[in-house]
Design an enzyme around this catalytic site. Structure first.
Site, PDB file in Angstrom:
ATOM      1  N   ASP A 377       0.825  -1.194   0.000  1.00 34.38           N
ATOM      2  CA  ASP A 377       0.000   0.000   0.000  1.00 34.38           C
ATOM      3  C   ASP A 377       0.868   1.257   0.000  1.00 34.38           C
ATOM      4  OD1 ASP A 377      -2.880   0.883   0.317  1.00 34.38           O
ATOM      5  OD2 ASP A 377      -1.984   1.937   2.022  1.00 34.38           O
ATOM      6  N   GLU A 406       1.312  -0.520  -5.121  1.00 30.10           N
ATOM      7  CA  GLU A 406       0.088   0.257  -5.295  1.00 30.10           C
ATOM      8  C   GLU A 406       0.482   1.731  -5.177  1.00 30.10           C
ATOM      9  OE1 GLU A 406      -3.597   2.361  -3.632  1.00 30.10           O
ATOM     10  OE2 GLU A 406      -1.689   2.000  -2.631  1.00 30.10           O
TER      11      GLU A 406
END
Length: 655
Positions: A377, A406
């Protein structure tokens, strides 16, 4: 020689490939004068095997040479380019011209005979080849044969083949040695599916309260995900969720009793990044879930989010890992205008060695539980040097581990993360919707950055519901899925895509009633029974991907032409000698990217890509409908977005 490829900008990092990928090798090579040259690339596999591959001149006037190789062994390969004077090619060209013109005929014949003598003394040539070369040399020296017969020897294709396979070289120039990291196939090929375990098997009671699903109930969803043909199952964070500043439904600041909070607000009294949320079960339950997924042919990808809820154990034990503001409070995570009051970002400046050791421990902990894929993330908000170190350290012992970045950010940091080690990357595909945008984007990722960056074409996420999907209806969902599944070997969908969940929170690109902040109870079986599910379409797309090796390659994207600005046309081709099936494979995709229209136009194909001369007919099978047509390089199409907005065509007669 110069400009080697594969490479990365600056050549600090290794270029990358995956097992079974068709990898182009290119360089620039030239010499003074008019004599002919040749170029080889010499490869050394991780096990030490050596192979030599001849490059072909591209003939574009820029002295560029190219070939392709398919590495089939995982590990670090090395390669170098070698340029040489091609003595046979130089003689062949001169003899062809001069003997035909009656200029220096005797001299050309003598030079040729000497070349053949030299070649037949090379003991690595087969005996039959050496005998043929001796016979050719003797005939060139035979004064009784005329120039016409001598020209037949010069033009003999069998002799040309001898020297194509084993060039007669001199003036060898050896380039620098470079490395190529070849990773396992899943690093570059895979269909991803994301779901929240807490929603799978959750139950709503009459009073409106919801009991969380868990790993045992989520197991029941695995066969359906596998049946759709997905290969990677991605789970958002599965750890305890903070209670301090917990978010309520739709990212509000007033959670109600029973609101589960965001899984990305990691950590509470029950533990942190190495702990399973009690509602989901135990660590043993998670291991059982991973085993059950594997039995269905699914690899589990786990979210790695380096951040903490205010009540994460790290906050009390390591306050130096966070940023303290002048008023004494700890800074929240922000992405203005968004503010995440339930999350503290990590500050790597105060104790980098301590943070590195802890994250490495956490990653290794989950590897021991069976995880081999991590979706990371927001990696662009952490130091690049940290990721370079972490991925290198982990993959020394666990070379099969894959990290997906990401990072929806600027091109330079996205590409830097890929070069530093991330095997896969989210991309701008999500916001590329028009024909022009898609041609430019897909052309770029398949050529300009393909040596180091592998885009994973996610069509949606819990945080991303684009305007195209909000207002494109069922056609929009089919268009985006079809392009994602066929344009690159990596793509993904977030659960709910099958049900056309397209209502956004006002003024945002997020789903209303976002699953990040609540349980989502979906009637999968009811939707399929009523024909309202996209699952059969996704299943067909993944079946096509599985059956057609051209779709499991990144670098073979070719844009074609249409007379309509809303009709996107591209092909994916692999030659027989490069294909794992031993047969060539060609897919042509024609997509109406306007989900609100019926379009009819002419399309124009460069059929030479798959070995069909312009104007020659060939058969295509429409893989979504089973129809077959006879096409050529100019064809009429009609695409009704409300019926079937995309053609996926298999060229049945390709080389």
């Amino acid at each position: 020689m110069a400009l080697p490829s594969p490479s990365t900008p600056g050549e600090r990092f290794r270029p990358k490939a995956y097992v079974g990928e068709v990898v182009p090798f290119r360089t620039t090579a030239f010499r003074e004068g008019h004599d002919r040259i040749g170029v080889h690339v010499r490869l050394f596999s991780p096990s030490g095997d050596e192979s030599l591959h001849r490059l072909t001149a591209l003939g574009d006037g820029f002295d560029r040479w190219a070939t392709v190789v398919v590495p089939l062994q995982q590990g670090v390969w090395s390669f170098r380019f070698e340029g040489f004077a091609d003595d046979f090619a130089t003689w062949e060209h001169a003899a062809e011209v001069k003997i035909a013109a009656g200029v220096d005929s005797e001299l050309m014949r003598d030079i040729g005979a000497r070349l053949f003598d030299r070649a037949r003394k090379e003991m690595d040539r087969p005996a039959a080849e050496r005998r043929a070369l001796k016979n050719a040399a003797d005939r060139l020296r035979d004064a009784s044969i005329d120039d016409t017969t001598a020209l037949e020897i010069v033009r003999d294709p069998a002799i040309a083949e001898f020297f194509a396979a084993r060039p007669l070289t001199s003036l060898l120039t050896i380039g620098e040695t470079h490395e190529l990291l070849v990773e396992r196939e899943r690093a570059g090929v895979g269909a991803w599916y994301e779901f929240f375990p807490r929603s799978e098997g959750a139950r709503r009671f009459k009073d409106g309260t919801v009991k969380s699903g868990n790993f045992r109930t989520a197991v029941k969803r695995l066969p359906a995900v596998a049946a759709m043909g997905f290969e990677v199952l991605y789970l958002p964070p599965i750890h305890p969720i903070g209670r301090l500043n917990r978010k309520g439904r739709n990212n509000t600041l007033d959670p109600q009793p029973g609101d589960p909070g965001s899984p990305w607000a990691i950590g509470a009294a029950e533990g942190g990044h190495d702990t399973v949320h009690p509602d989901l079960g135990s660590l043993a339950d998670f291991r059982a879930f991973v085993r059950a997924a594997k039995a269905e042919g699914l690899e589990v990808a786990l979210d790695l989010a380096l951040q903490a809820a205010p009540d994460h154990p790290w906050v009390a034990e390591h306050p130096e890992w966070f940023t303290t503001l002048p008023d004494g409070t700890i800074a929240y995570a922000e992405n203005p205008p968004k503010k995440y009051q339930d999350i503290y970002p990590i500050n790597f400046d105060n104790d980098p060695s301590g943070i590195k050791a802890e994250v490495l421990r956490v990653v290794r902990h989950w590897i021991k539980q069976g995880v081999r894929i991590f979706r990371v993330d927001n990696p662009h908000t952490k130091p690049l040097q940290f990721w370079e170190w972490l991925i290198a350290t982990v993959t020394i012992d666990e070379p099969d581990v894959i990290f997906l970045a990401e990072a929806f950010t600027r091109p330079a940091p996205m590409q830097a993360l890929a070069m530093a080690g991330f095997q896969q990357s989210y991309s701008y595909f999500t916001w590329r919707n028009t024909k022009q945008e898609l041609e430019e984007f897909l052309g770029s990722v398949s050529t300009e950055t393909a040596d180091f960056m592998r885009p994973n074409l996610f069509v949606n996420t819990p945080d991303i519901l684009t305007e195209f999907l909000q207002f494109g209806g069922r056609p929009g969902y089919k268009i985006r899925a079809a392009i994602a599944a066929t344009a690159a070997p990596l793509y993904g969908v977030y659960a709910g895509y099958e049900l056309f969940e397209n209502v956004a929170r006002p003024g945002s690109e997020e789903n209303i009633d976002n699953e990040k902040y609540e349980y989502k109870l979906r009637d999968w079986a009811g939707a399929e029974a009523s024909g309202d599910s996209l699952a059969p379409f996704l299943t067909k797309l993944n079946e096509i991907r599985r059956d057609h090796p051209a779709l499991r390659q990144l670098r073979n994207f070719s844009a074609h032409w249409s007379d309509d600005d809303a009709i996107l046309v591209y092909s994916k081709h692999i030659d027989a000698e490069l294909s794992p099936t031993g047969r060539s494979d060609t897919i042509v995709v024609v997509a109406n990217v306007d989900p609100h229209s019926v379009r009819q136009t002419m399309i124009h194909l460069d059929t030479r890509i798959w070995g069909v001369e312009p104007g020659d007919p060939f058969e295509v099978e429409e893989l979504l409908t089973g129809q077959t047509w006879t096409w050529s390089d100019h064809d009429y199409v009609r695409l009704d977005a409300f019926h079937e907005p995309v053609h996926i065509l298999h060229v049945k007669e390709s080389r």
